[in-house]
Write a protein that holds these residues in place. Structure first.
Motif, PDB file in Angstrom:
ATOM      1  N   ASN A 120       0.808  -1.234   0.000  1.00 42.22           N
ATOM      2  CA  ASN A 120       0.000   0.000   0.000  1.00 42.22           C
ATOM      3  C   ASN A 120       0.838   1.279   0.000  1.00 42.22           C
ATOM      4  O   ASN A 120       0.343   2.342   0.374  1.00 42.22           O
ATOM      5  N   TRP A 121       2.079   1.216  -0.446  1.00 43.23           N
ATOM      6  CA  TRP A 121       2.928   2.412  -0.458  1.00 43.23           C
ATOM      7  C   TRP A 121       2.367   3.500  -1.370  1.00 43.23           C
ATOM      8  O   TRP A 121       2.574   4.695  -1.129  1.00 43.23           O
ATOM      9  N   ARG A 122       1.620   3.102  -2.393  1.00 43.53           N
ATOM     10  CA  ARG A 122       1.062   4.098  -3.315  1.00 43.53           C
ATOM     11  C   ARG A 122       0.020   4.982  -2.630  1.00 43.53           C
ATOM     12  O   ARG A 122      -0.232   6.102  -3.074  1.00 43.53           O
ATOM     13  N   ASP A 123      -0.597   4.458  -1.561  1.00 42.56           N
ATOM     14  CA  ASP A 123      -1.630   5.230  -0.876  1.00 42.56           C
ATOM     15  C   ASP A 123      -1.077   6.500  -0.248  1.00 42.56           C
ATOM     16  O   ASP A 123      -1.827   7.430   0.056  1.00 42.56           O
ATOM     17  N   VAL A 124       0.231   6.553  -0.037  1.00 43.06           N
ATOM     18  CA  VAL A 124       0.862   7.710   0.596  1.00 43.06           C
ATOM     19  C   VAL A 124       1.109   8.837  -0.411  1.00 43.06           C
ATOM     20  O   VAL A 124       1.203  10.004  -0.041  1.00 43.06           O
ATOM     21  N   LEU A 125       1.199   8.487  -1.691  1.00 42.14           N
ATOM     22  CA  LEU A 125       1.586   9.468  -2.705  1.00 42.14           C
ATOM     23  C   LEU A 125       0.616  10.634  -2.774  1.00 42.14           C
ATOM     24  O   LEU A 125      -0.603  10.456  -2.736  1.00 42.14           O
ATOM     25  N   CYS A 126       1.163  11.837  -2.888  1.00 48.46           N
ATOM     26  CA  CYS A 126       0.344  13.044  -2.999  1.00 48.46           C
ATOM     27  C   CYS A 126      -0.288  13.108  -4.385  1.00 48.46           C
ATOM     28  O   CYS A 126       0.349  12.824  -5.393  1.00 48.46           O
ATOM     29  N   GLY A 127      -1.555  13.502  -4.406  1.00 48.09           N
ATOM     30  CA  GLY A 127      -2.266  13.609  -5.678  1.00 48.09           C
ATOM     31  C   GLY A 127      -2.730  15.015  -5.974  1.00 48.09           C
ATOM     32  O   GLY A 127      -3.686  15.204  -6.734  1.00 48.09           O
ATOM     33  N   CYS A 128      -2.047  16.026  -5.380  1.00 47.13           N
ATOM     34  CA  CYS A 128      -2.414  17.411  -5.678  1.00 47.13           C
ATOM     35  C   CYS A 128      -2.118  17.726  -7.137  1.00 47.13           C
ATOM     36  O   CYS A 128      -1.446  16.961  -7.822  1.00 47.13           O
ATOM     37  N   GLN A 129      -2.581  18.864  -7.613  1.00 47.65           N
ATOM     38  CA  GLN A 129      -2.446  19.193  -9.025  1.00 47.65           C
ATOM     39  C   GLN A 129      -0.987  19.265  -9.451  1.00 47.65           C
ATOM     40  O   GLN A 129      -0.606  18.753 -10.509  1.00 47.65           O
ATOM     41  N   LYS A 130      -0.134  19.900  -8.629  1.00 48.24           N
ATOM     42  CA  LYS A 130       1.277  20.047  -9.001  1.00 48.24           C
ATOM     43  C   LYS A 130       1.988  18.700  -9.048  1.00 48.24           C
ATOM     44  O   LYS A 130       2.767  18.434  -9.973  1.00 48.24           O
ATOM     45  N   CYS A 131       1.725  17.862  -8.055  1.00 46.56           N
ATOM     46  CA  CYS A 131       2.355  16.537  -8.055  1.00 46.56           C
ATOM     47  C   CYS A 131       1.834  15.695  -9.223  1.00 46.56           C
ATOM     48  O   CYS A 131       2.590  14.970  -9.871  1.00 46.56           O
ATOM     49  N   SER A 132       0.522  15.815  -9.502  1.00 53.51           N
ATOM     50  CA  SER A 132      -0.066  15.074 -10.624  1.00 53.51           C
ATOM     51  C   SER A 132       0.559  15.514 -11.944  1.00 53.51           C
ATOM     52  O   SER A 132       0.838  14.686 -12.824  1.00 53.51           O
ATOM     53  N   ASP A 133       0.794  16.823 -12.096  1.00 53.37           N
ATOM     54  CA  ASP A 133       1.451  17.338 -13.308  1.00 53.37           C
ATOM     55  C   ASP A 133       2.859  16.777 -13.437  1.00 53.37           C
ATOM     56  O   ASP A 133       3.334  16.486 -14.543  1.00 53.37           O
ATOM     57  N   PHE A 134       3.531  16.626 -12.305  1.00 55.78           N
ATOM     58  CA  PHE A 134       4.887  16.056 -12.301  1.00 55.78           C
ATOM     59  C   PHE A 134       4.854  14.611 -12.784  1.00 55.78           C
ATOM     60  O   PHE A 134       5.672  14.201 -13.617  1.00 55.78           O
ATOM     61  N   TYR A 135       3.879  13.818 -12.283  1.00 60.56           N
ATOM     62  CA  TYR A 135       3.772  12.424 -12.704  1.00 60.56           C
ATOM     63  C   TYR A 135       3.505  12.319 -14.205  1.00 60.56           C
ATOM     64  O   TYR A 135       4.070  11.465 -14.893  1.00 60.56           O
ATOM     65  N   VAL A 136       2.637  13.207 -14.700  1.00 63.99           N
ATOM     66  CA  VAL A 136       2.321  13.193 -16.133  1.00 63.99           C
ATOM     67  C   VAL A 136       3.563  13.527 -16.959  1.00 63.99           C
ATOM     68  O   VAL A 136       3.856  12.865 -17.965  1.00 63.99           O
ATOM     69  N   LYS A 137       4.296  14.552 -16.540  1.00 61.93           N
ATOM     70  CA  LYS A 137       5.494  14.961 -17.269  1.00 61.93           C
ATOM     71  C   LYS A 137       6.536  13.845 -17.327  1.00 61.93           C
ATOM     72  O   LYS A 137       7.200  13.635 -18.348  1.00 61.93           O
ATOM     73  N   LYS A 138       6.660  13.100 -16.236  1.00 55.89           N
ATOM     74  CA  LYS A 138       7.637  12.017 -16.162  1.00 55.89           C
ATOM     75  C   LYS A 138       7.111  10.702 -16.738  1.00 55.89           C
ATOM     76  O   LYS A 138       7.831   9.711 -16.807  1.00 55.89           O
ATOM     77  N   GLY A 139       5.831  10.693 -17.132  1.00 54.47           N
ATOM     78  CA  GLY A 139       5.253   9.479 -17.704  1.00 54.47           C
ATOM     79  C   GLY A 139       4.983   8.397 -16.689  1.00 54.47           C
ATOM     80  O   GLY A 139       4.986   7.202 -17.024  1.00 54.47           O
ATOM     81  N   ILE A 140       4.705   8.798 -15.431  1.00 54.42           N
ATOM     82  CA  ILE A 140       4.479   7.811 -14.376  1.00 54.42           C
ATOM     83  C   ILE A 140       3.154   8.061 -13.648  1.00 54.42           C
ATOM     84  O   ILE A 140       2.998   7.712 -12.477  1.00 54.42           O
TER      85      ILE A 140
END
Length: 385
Positions: free
Chosen positions: A275-295
């Motif tokens: 369940n480590w993914r449950d800790v990940l931040c899902g705010c707009q800025k972090c989400s944009d970072f994930y999209v940019k990195k393809g993850i």
């Protein structure tokens, strides 16, 4: 997760978990780019190893071909019968795009795994060595090729069972260096990132080298340790839609990952707990970072192997209940003679399969010819009786 090669020696529940409950009756092409599904590569049709087919197509369209079992792949659409297959057409779904542009392929599709590029099963070794899959690139690795330094051990209990849920390999860990900004509790035992220490450069904090290398973050970033409990928004923060339940506008890290310029000086694999993914931040800025990195798939719970297998098990349980009910109804309508004939046939099938497994080389894959031989032997036995 260890690499499971589906053969007659594979238990039915293992096979069902790998196949995700897919009965292999319909091509999955119409479902688009599925979040996760079992995929196979046919080297007979596409020797270049840059195409993948679904379970149904591997059985109906490529029976008897040289098939590579790839376990599961994310965001993949069945290629069977498209332009990569030349004049070959899919028997189950003939109308398909020329190519599936969003599909991605790695050396696994050619039957090569790990940094050593060896096949699995490996014909040159007597005993097959367990391999571990990276949850990022989805390649499989031998333990000795993970690039572990002397201070890091693969987290296991006394019985050798893994204490981690996911592996991020040494080649993918640099792009995931931001994980060292999260609490060390997301890392399995024997691997904990060091705490941040001030850098000589003004306005910058730097983490000491850890499993993911070193990262730089702004000095005014929040230093409060995070917990694995879901984030709670403050009065000025509004929650987003149902698809992003549990993720809020307020950043849990207090760091703009897009402008932090995270860097990594060394590459070590990461072993992450359940369940480590449950800790990940899902705010707009972090989400944009994930999209940019393809993850961005990291925020999708259904992307994880654990969730995939959980759903598969639910489907299996439902299927077993339905089958048990149908079998009871069927048998109750039969006479004594018919029941005995069925039970005798089941016993013969078990004996034939047991005999085959005792004489079969477990390091080799099961071929369609092997299956046909089993049934031919059954027919001969029935004639003799």
């Amino acid at each position: 997760m260890k690499l499971i090669y589906i053969t007659l020696t594979t238990s039915s529940i293992e096979a069902d978990l790998v196949l995700g409950g897919d009965e292999g009756k319909e091509c999955t092409y119409v479902k688009g780019y599925m979040k996760r599904q079992a995929i196979f590569s046919c080297l007979t049709c596409v020797p270049e190893g840059n195409a993948g087919v679904c379970t149904a197509c591997s059985l109906s369209c490529h029976d008897g071909h040289e098939i590579i079992e790839l376990w599961t792949k994310r965001k993949f659409r069945c290629d069977c019968g498209n332009s990569k297959f030349g004049e070959f057409y899919c028997k189950l779904s003939a109308s398909k795009d020329i190519e599936n542009e969003e599909n991605s392929y790695n050396p696994n599709f050619k039957g090569k795994y790990c940094t050593c590029g060896r096949p699995y099963p490996d014909p040159d070794v007597e005993e097959q060595v367990e391999m571990i899959q990276c949850c990022m690139c989805e390649d499989w690795f031998h333990e000795e090729h993970l690039g572990l330094d002397s201070t890091i051990k693969i987290p296991r209990d006394e019985d050798g069972e893994p204490l981690y849920e996911d592996l991020i390999c040494h080649m993918c860990s640099p792009i995931c260096s931001f994980l060292t900004l999260y609490p060390k509790t997301i890392f399995a035992a024997h691997q904990e990132p060091n705490s941040a220490t001030p850098s000589k450069e003004k306005g910058v904090m730097q983490t000491a080298p850890s499993a993911a290398g070193s990262s730089t973050i702004p000095e005014d970033a929040s230093s409060e340790p995070l917990t694995v409990e879901p984030a709670v928004p403050d009065n000025n923060s509004k929650s987003v839609g149902d698809d992003d339940k549990g993720k809020f506008d307020a950043c849990r890290l207090g760091v703009d990952l897009l402008s932090a310029e995270l860097t990594s000086e060394e590459s070590q694999p990461m072993f992450l707990v359940k369940n480590w993914r449950d800790v990940l931040c899902g705010c707009q800025k972090c989400s944009d970072f994930y999209v940019k990195k393809g993850i961005s798939f990291l925020l999708d719970k259904e992307d994880s192997i654990a969730e995939y297998e959980k759903i598969a098990k639910q489907k299996r349980d439902e299927k077993m209940q339905q089958q048990e009910g149908a079998e009871l109804n069927f048998l109750s309508n039969l006479g004594h003679v018919e029941k005995m004939e069925i039970l005798s046939g089941i016993a013969d099938m078990k004996d034939e399969i047991r005999s085959f497994l005792q004489s079969f080389d477990g390091s080799k894959p099961i071929t369609s010819e092997d299956i046909h031989q089993v049934f031919d032997n059954l027919k001969k036995r029935r004639r003799m009786e």
